[in-house]
Design a protein around this motif. Structure first.
Motif, PDB file in Angstrom:
ATOM      1  N   UNK A  34       0.838  -1.209   0.000  1.00 58.36           N
ATOM      2  CA  UNK A  34       0.000   0.000   0.000  1.00 58.36           C
ATOM      3  C   UNK A  34       0.866   1.250   0.000  1.00 58.36           C
ATOM      4  N   UNK A  35       0.340   2.349  -0.484  1.00 52.94           N
ATOM      5  CA  UNK A  35       1.104   3.602  -0.464  1.00 52.94           C
ATOM      6  C   UNK A  35       1.506   3.994   0.956  1.00 52.94           C
ATOM      7  N   UNK A  36       2.623   4.661   1.079  1.00 52.47           N
ATOM      8  CA  UNK A  36       3.052   5.199   2.363  1.00 52.47           C
ATOM      9  C   UNK A  36       2.029   6.255   2.789  1.00 52.47           C
ATOM     10  N   UNK A  37       1.686   6.251   4.042  1.00 53.82           N
ATOM     11  CA  UNK A  37       0.692   7.230   4.505  1.00 53.82           C
ATOM     12  C   UNK A  37       1.294   8.626   4.465  1.00 53.82           C
ATOM     13  N   UNK A  38       0.758   9.458   3.590  1.00 59.47           N
ATOM     14  CA  UNK A  38       1.254  10.827   3.472  1.00 59.47           C
ATOM     15  C   UNK A  38       0.193  11.859   3.854  1.00 59.47           C
ATOM     16  N   UNK A  39      -1.015  11.412   4.091  1.00 59.56           N
ATOM     17  CA  UNK A  39      -2.095  12.318   4.515  1.00 59.56           C
ATOM     18  C   UNK A  39      -2.539  11.941   5.924  1.00 59.56           C
ATOM     19  N   UNK A  40      -3.084  12.860   6.621  1.00 57.70           N
ATOM     20  CA  UNK A  40      -3.573  12.589   7.975  1.00 57.70           C
ATOM     21  C   UNK A  40      -4.996  12.042   7.900  1.00 57.70           C
ATOM     22  N   UNK A  41      -5.113  10.848   7.315  1.00 59.51           N
ATOM     23  CA  UNK A  41      -6.419  10.230   7.096  1.00 59.51           C
ATOM     24  C   UNK A  41      -6.280   8.733   7.378  1.00 59.51           C
ATOM     25  N   UNK A  42      -6.957   8.216   8.388  1.00 61.28           N
ATOM     26  CA  UNK A  42      -6.787   6.808   8.757  1.00 61.28           C
ATOM     27  C   UNK A  42      -7.233   5.840   7.664  1.00 61.28           C
ATOM     28  N   UNK A  43      -8.094   6.237   6.745  1.00 56.23           N
ATOM     29  CA  UNK A  43      -8.542   5.354   5.681  1.00 56.23           C
ATOM     30  C   UNK A  43      -7.631   5.397   4.455  1.00 56.23           C
ATOM     31  N   UNK A  44      -6.749   6.360   4.409  1.00 62.09           N
ATOM     32  CA  UNK A  44      -5.899   6.554   3.224  1.00 62.09           C
ATOM     33  C   UNK A  44      -5.082   5.318   2.893  1.00 62.09           C
ATOM     34  N   UNK A  45      -4.433   4.734   3.892  1.00 63.80           N
ATOM     35  CA  UNK A  45      -3.539   3.602   3.650  1.00 63.80           C
ATOM     36  C   UNK A  45      -4.282   2.381   3.108  1.00 63.80           C
ATOM     37  N   UNK A  46      -5.567   2.289   3.362  1.00 67.77           N
ATOM     38  CA  UNK A  46      -6.344   1.141   2.897  1.00 67.77           C
ATOM     39  C   UNK A  46      -6.567   1.166   1.388  1.00 67.77           C
ATOM     40  N   UNK A  47      -6.297   2.269   0.735  1.00 66.55           N
ATOM     41  CA  UNK A  47      -6.509   2.403  -0.701  1.00 66.55           C
ATOM     42  C   UNK A  47      -5.249   1.940  -1.439  1.00 66.55           C
ATOM     43  N   UNK A  48      -5.305   0.740  -2.006  1.00 68.51           N
ATOM     44  CA  UNK A  48      -4.137   0.203  -2.707  1.00 68.51           C
ATOM     45  C   UNK A  48      -3.933   0.928  -4.028  1.00 68.51           C
ATOM     46  N   UNK A  49      -2.734   0.787  -4.583  1.00 70.21           N
ATOM     47  CA  UNK A  49      -2.458   1.369  -5.896  1.00 70.21           C
ATOM     48  C   UNK A  49      -3.411   0.792  -6.946  1.00 70.21           C
ATOM     49  N   UNK A  50      -3.683  -0.504  -6.866  1.00 69.50           N
ATOM     50  CA  UNK A  50      -4.575  -1.135  -7.841  1.00 69.50           C
ATOM     51  C   UNK A  50      -5.982  -0.562  -7.753  1.00 69.50           C
ATOM     52  N   UNK A  51      -6.457  -0.334  -6.541  1.00 66.78           N
ATOM     53  CA  UNK A  51      -7.785   0.257  -6.371  1.00 66.78           C
ATOM     54  C   UNK A  51      -7.811   1.677  -6.933  1.00 66.78           C
ATOM     55  N   UNK A  52      -6.742   2.433  -6.717  1.00 69.08           N
ATOM     56  CA  UNK A  52      -6.676   3.785  -7.267  1.00 69.08           C
ATOM     57  C   UNK A  52      -6.711   3.756  -8.797  1.00 69.08           C
ATOM     58  N   UNK A  53      -6.005   2.792  -9.397  1.00 73.21           N
ATOM     59  CA  UNK A  53      -6.016   2.662 -10.857  1.00 73.21           C
ATOM     60  C   UNK A  53      -7.412   2.308 -11.349  1.00 73.21           C
ATOM     61  N   UNK A  54      -8.087   1.405 -10.640  1.00 66.59           N
ATOM     62  CA  UNK A  54      -9.443   1.015 -11.032  1.00 66.59           C
ATOM     63  C   UNK A  54     -10.400   2.202 -10.929  1.00 66.59           C
ATOM     64  N   UNK A  55     -10.279   2.978  -9.874  1.00 69.56           N
ATOM     65  CA  UNK A  55     -11.137   4.148  -9.690  1.00 69.56           C
ATOM     66  C   UNK A  55     -10.907   5.163 -10.807  1.00 69.56           C
ATOM     67  N   UNK A  56      -9.643   5.319 -11.222  1.00 68.80           N
ATOM     68  CA  UNK A  56      -9.340   6.278 -12.291  1.00 68.80           C
ATOM     69  C   UNK A  56      -9.806   5.786 -13.654  1.00 68.80           C
ATOM     70  N   UNK A  57     -10.102   4.481 -13.756  1.00 72.79           N
ATOM     71  CA  UNK A  57     -10.562   3.922 -15.025  1.00 72.79           C
ATOM     72  C   UNK A  57      -9.440   3.571 -15.978  1.00 72.79           C
ATOM     73  N   UNK A  58      -8.205   3.568 -15.488  1.00 76.11           N
ATOM     74  CA  UNK A  58      -7.055   3.279 -16.349  1.00 76.11           C
ATOM     75  C   UNK A  58      -6.769   1.777 -16.340  1.00 76.11           C
TER      76      UNK A  58
END
Length: 72
Positions: A34-58
């Motif tokens: 998972x991405x390194x936590x760079x935001x002060x958001x406890x749910x941020x780290x749960x978002x994998x790179x693959x999920x981010x790619x899927x959300x972007x539609x790429x």
């Protein structure tokens, strides 16, 4: 990967920049973790790179991330 490397990787994935993601993969960036936590958001780290790619539609980026061990 440090905070700034994670920022580059996350930005490339979230914005559908598959050319940049492919370059980072060739340079050895570990997209299986998972991405390194760079935001002060406890749910941020749960978002994998693959999920981010899927959300972007790429689909190309998602496919390449899954080939190198990206998790869903």
């Amino acid at each position: 990967m440090d905070k700034f490397g994670a920022d580059i990787a996350q930005s490339a994935v979230a914005n559908g920049r598959h050319e940049v993601v492919d370059l980072l993969i060739k340079q050895g960036v570990d997209f299986a973790q998972p991405p390194v936590k760079v935001l002060d958001d406890p749910d941020y780290r749960k978002t994998t790179y693959s999920l981010q790619a899927a959300i972007s539609g790429d689909v190309k980026t998602l496919s390449n991330l899954l080939k190198v061990g990206g998790s869903l």
